[in-house]
Design a protein around this motif. Structure first.
Motif, PDB file in Angstrom:
ATOM      1  N   ALA A 221       0.802  -1.243   0.000  1.00  0.00           N
ATOM      2  CA  ALA A 221       0.000   0.000   0.000  1.00  0.00           C
ATOM      3  C   ALA A 221       0.828   1.283   0.000  1.00  0.00           C
ATOM      4  O   ALA A 221       0.335   2.331   0.428  1.00  0.00           O
ATOM      5  N   PHE A 222       2.044   1.234  -0.500  1.00  0.00           N
ATOM      6  CA  PHE A 222       2.872   2.443  -0.513  1.00  0.00           C
ATOM      7  C   PHE A 222       2.184   3.580  -1.276  1.00  0.00           C
ATOM      8  O   PHE A 222       1.807   3.416  -2.440  1.00  0.00           O
ATOM      9  N   GLY A 223       2.041   4.708  -0.612  1.00  0.00           N
ATOM     10  CA  GLY A 223       1.555   5.917  -1.286  1.00  0.00           C
ATOM     11  C   GLY A 223       0.061   5.974  -1.558  1.00  0.00           C
ATOM     12  O   GLY A 223      -0.413   6.943  -2.145  1.00  0.00           O
ATOM     13  N   ILE A 224      -0.684   4.955  -1.157  1.00  0.00           N
ATOM     14  CA  ILE A 224      -2.122   4.943  -1.461  1.00  0.00           C
ATOM     15  C   ILE A 224      -2.867   5.928  -0.552  1.00  0.00           C
ATOM     16  O   ILE A 224      -2.554   6.052   0.635  1.00  0.00           O
ATOM     17  N   LYS A 225      -3.827   6.617  -1.153  1.00  0.00           N
ATOM     18  CA  LYS A 225      -4.645   7.546  -0.367  1.00  0.00           C
ATOM     19  C   LYS A 225      -6.110   7.157  -0.475  1.00  0.00           C
ATOM     20  O   LYS A 225      -6.553   6.676  -1.524  1.00  0.00           O
ATOM     21  N   VAL A 226      -6.828   7.392   0.624  1.00  0.00           N
ATOM     22  CA  VAL A 226      -8.265   7.160   0.609  1.00  0.00           C
ATOM     23  C   VAL A 226      -8.940   8.451   1.064  1.00  0.00           C
ATOM     24  O   VAL A 226      -8.613   8.986   2.123  1.00  0.00           O
ATOM     25  N   ASN A 227      -9.794   8.958   0.212  1.00  0.00           N
ATOM     26  CA  ASN A 227     -10.445  10.264   0.434  1.00  0.00           C
ATOM     27  C   ASN A 227      -9.419  11.335   0.827  1.00  0.00           C
ATOM     28  O   ASN A 227      -9.617  12.095   1.768  1.00  0.00           O
ATOM     29  N   GLY A 228      -8.315  11.345   0.114  1.00  0.00           N
ATOM     30  CA  GLY A 228      -7.296  12.372   0.292  1.00  0.00           C
ATOM     31  C   GLY A 228      -6.330  12.138   1.438  1.00  0.00           C
ATOM     32  O   GLY A 228      -5.372  12.880   1.612  1.00  0.00           O
ATOM     33  N   LYS A 229      -6.554  11.079   2.214  1.00  0.00           N
ATOM     34  CA  LYS A 229      -5.691  10.825   3.374  1.00  0.00           C
ATOM     35  C   LYS A 229      -4.874   9.544   3.147  1.00  0.00           C
ATOM     36  O   LYS A 229      -5.371   8.583   2.563  1.00  0.00           O
ATOM     37  N   SER A 230      -3.611   9.555   3.624  1.00  0.00           N
ATOM     38  CA  SER A 230      -2.785   8.355   3.473  1.00  0.00           C
ATOM     39  C   SER A 230      -3.457   7.167   4.149  1.00  0.00           C
ATOM     40  O   SER A 230      -3.890   7.257   5.295  1.00  0.00           O
TER      41      SER A 230
END
Ligand code: PLP
Length: 379
Positions: free
Chosen positions: A159-168
Motif C-alpha cells: 500500500a505504498f503511497g495509497i490515499k483514501v479520500n485524500g488521506k494516506s
C-alpha cells in the motif's frame, strides 16, 4: 520464441544518481547504524507519505513482527489467510493465535462484517491486509476496534503511497507496515517501513530493532536486530524521486489490461475504486473455470508456454500451511478458498509496453473457449 514478459522487474533510478550518493558513502565509511542516509530517508518518507512517525527496517517482515512484539500483545489476533506468508508468520512467531476471518468477494480484503462474530475475550488485535493495494474498510475496522478496545496493525506491504479520500491509508490503525522489497512498486533493495500513530511506540521500536540500546550503555528493551543499512536507504531515496513516474506507467498499463479484458467471459478484473488513489502494484484477475473453459492452472501453463510469466499470488492460503497443522482452530473461509484457487496476477511493471500488455491479453482471448468467432478473428 518471443522475448519473455516478466511478472515484475525492479524499478531502478538512473545509475548516476545512486553513484553520486555512493561516493559520499565511500568517503565516510559509515555503512549502517542509523547513518545520514537512513535519517534522510525516514524524513523524506514522512513528508512523501504525509504521516507522523516512520521507523525503517531491514525488511518489511521484521517491521511487522517487531511491531506486534512492541505492543506486548497476547491472545488471539483476527486476520485473513489470503495473504503472503509473512502476515501469519509474524503473528504466530509472537506466540499469538491467528483467527482467520474470510475476505470479501469484490476486493479480497478482510470482510469487516464478519469480524465481530470472531471476537472473544482473548482477542487483542486485528491484522488486516490491504491486499494488492486494495484498501480495507478502514472506517468500519476503526469503529470495531474502538468498541472492543483492540489494536489494529495493517499489513500494508502493498500500500505504498495509497490515499483514501485524500488521506494516506497508512494513517489508519495503530500501525501499518509497508514492504520495500525489490519486487514491490517502491523499493529499497530490501526493506520495510512502519508508520506509527504513537510516538512513544516509535521510540520503543527503534530500540527493539537495535538490540534494545537506548544509549551506548543503557539497554532497556529486550531487543532484536533489524535495522536498515545505508545502501538500502540510498536506493530508497533515489527511487523516491521516481516513484510517481513508475506508478503512472503502471496506471496506463493497468488501464490497457482493463480495456482489453473487460467483458471477456470468465475473467474478472479489478476496477478503479472511488475515492482511492491507487499505486497499481499488481494486476490480479480471477479465472472462472466454468465460464472461461480452462482453470487457473491451465491458464498459468499456457501463458508460460508463450513465455509470459504470471503468478499464483496468493496460493495457498496461509491457514493451510503445513507448519500450522493441528495447531490452531480451523475457520471456514469459503470466499478466500475460492479466490486462492482462481486468482492469477499478470505481468505488471514500469518497463512493460502497451504492446506487451496486448500480447498477454491476446493469449487470454485466444484460449477463451467462449469468445465469439468474430472477436477471435479480429485478434
Ligand atoms: C512482501 C510482503 C510482506 C513482506 O515483506 P518483506 O519486505 O519481503 O519482508 C508482507 N506481507 C505481504 C502481503 C507481502 O506481500
Amino acid at each position: 520464441m518471443n522475448k519473455p514478459i516478466m511478472i515484475t522487474r525492479s524499478a531502478m533510478p538512473p545509475m548516476e544518481e545512486y553513484i553520486e550518493k555512493m561516493k559520499e558513502l565511500w568517503d565516510s565509511r559509515y555503512l549502517t547504524n542509523s547513518g545520514k542516509f537512513h535519517k534522510e530517508f525516514e524524513e523524506a518518507l514522512i513528508k512523501y507519505l504525509d504521516v507522523s512517525n516512520v521507523s525503517l527496517f531491514t525488511n518489511g517482515h521484521m517491521g511487522l513482527e517487531l511491531t506486534l512484539e512492541a505492543m506486548n500483545l497476547s491472545g488471539e489476533v483476527i486476520t485473513t489467510p489470503f495473504t503472503f506468508a509473512s502476515t501469519t508468520q509474524a503473528i504466530v512467531r509472537n506466540n499469538l493465535t491467528p483467527v482467520f476471518c474470510d475476505v470479501k468477494e469484490d476486493d479480497y480484503t478482510i470482510d469487516e462484517g464478519k469480524i465481530e462474530e470472531l471476537i472473544t475475550d482473548k482477542t487483542c488485535a486485528i491484522v488486516p491486509v490491504h491486499v494488492y493495494g486494495n484498501v480495507c474498510n478502514v472506517y468500519e475496522i476503526e469503529r470495531i476496534a474502538k468498541k472492543h478496545n483492540l489494536k489494529v496493525i495493517y499489513d500494508a506491504a502493498h500500500a505504498f503511497g495509497i490515499k483514501v479520500n485524500g488521506k494516506s491509508v497508512l494513517d489508519f490503525g495503530d500501525a501499518s507496515m509497508v514492504s520495500l522489497h525489490a519486487t514491490k512498486v517502491f523499493h529499497a533493495i530490501e526493506g520495510g517501513l512502519v508508520v506509527l500513530q504513537d510516538e512513544d511506540l516509535k521510540v520503543k521500536l527503534d530500540k527493539i530493532k537495535n538490540f534494545g540500546f537506548l544509549t551506548e550503555e543503557l539497554v532497556d528493551e529486550i531487543g532484536s536486530h533489524a535495522r536498515m543499512n545505508e545502501f538500502q536507504s540510498i536506493m530508497g531515496l533515489c527511487n523516491l524521486n521516481h516513484v510517481s513516474e513508475e506508478i503512472l506507467k503502471r496506471k496506463k498499463l493497468t488501464e490497457r489490461y482493463r480495456e482489453n479484458l473487460r467483458g471477456i467471459e470468465g475473467i474478472k478484473v479489478m476496477e478503479e475504486v472511488e475515492g482511492v488513489e491507487n499505486n497499481y502494484t499488481y494486476f490480479p484477475v480471477l479465472i472462472d473455470e466454468e465460464k472461461f473453459g480452462l482453470n487457473r492452472d491451465d491458464v498459468y501453463d499456457i501463458l508460460l508456454n508463450n513465455n509470459i510469466f504470471s503468478r499464483r499470488y496468493f496460493y495457498k492460503l496461509t491457514s493451510d500451511f503445513e507448519c500450522y497443522e493441528n495447531k490452531f482452530k480451523k475457520y471456514e473461509t469459503p470466499i478466500a478458498n475460492k479466490i486462492a484457487k482462481s486468482v492469477l496476477t499478470l505481468p505488471l511493471h514500469g518497463d512493460l509496453s502497451i504492446d506487451d500488455i496486448d500480447k498477454v491479453c491476446d493469449v487470454l482471448c485466444r484460449i477463451n473457449k467462449n469468445l465469439s468467432k468474430e472477436k477471435q478473428e479480429n485478434l
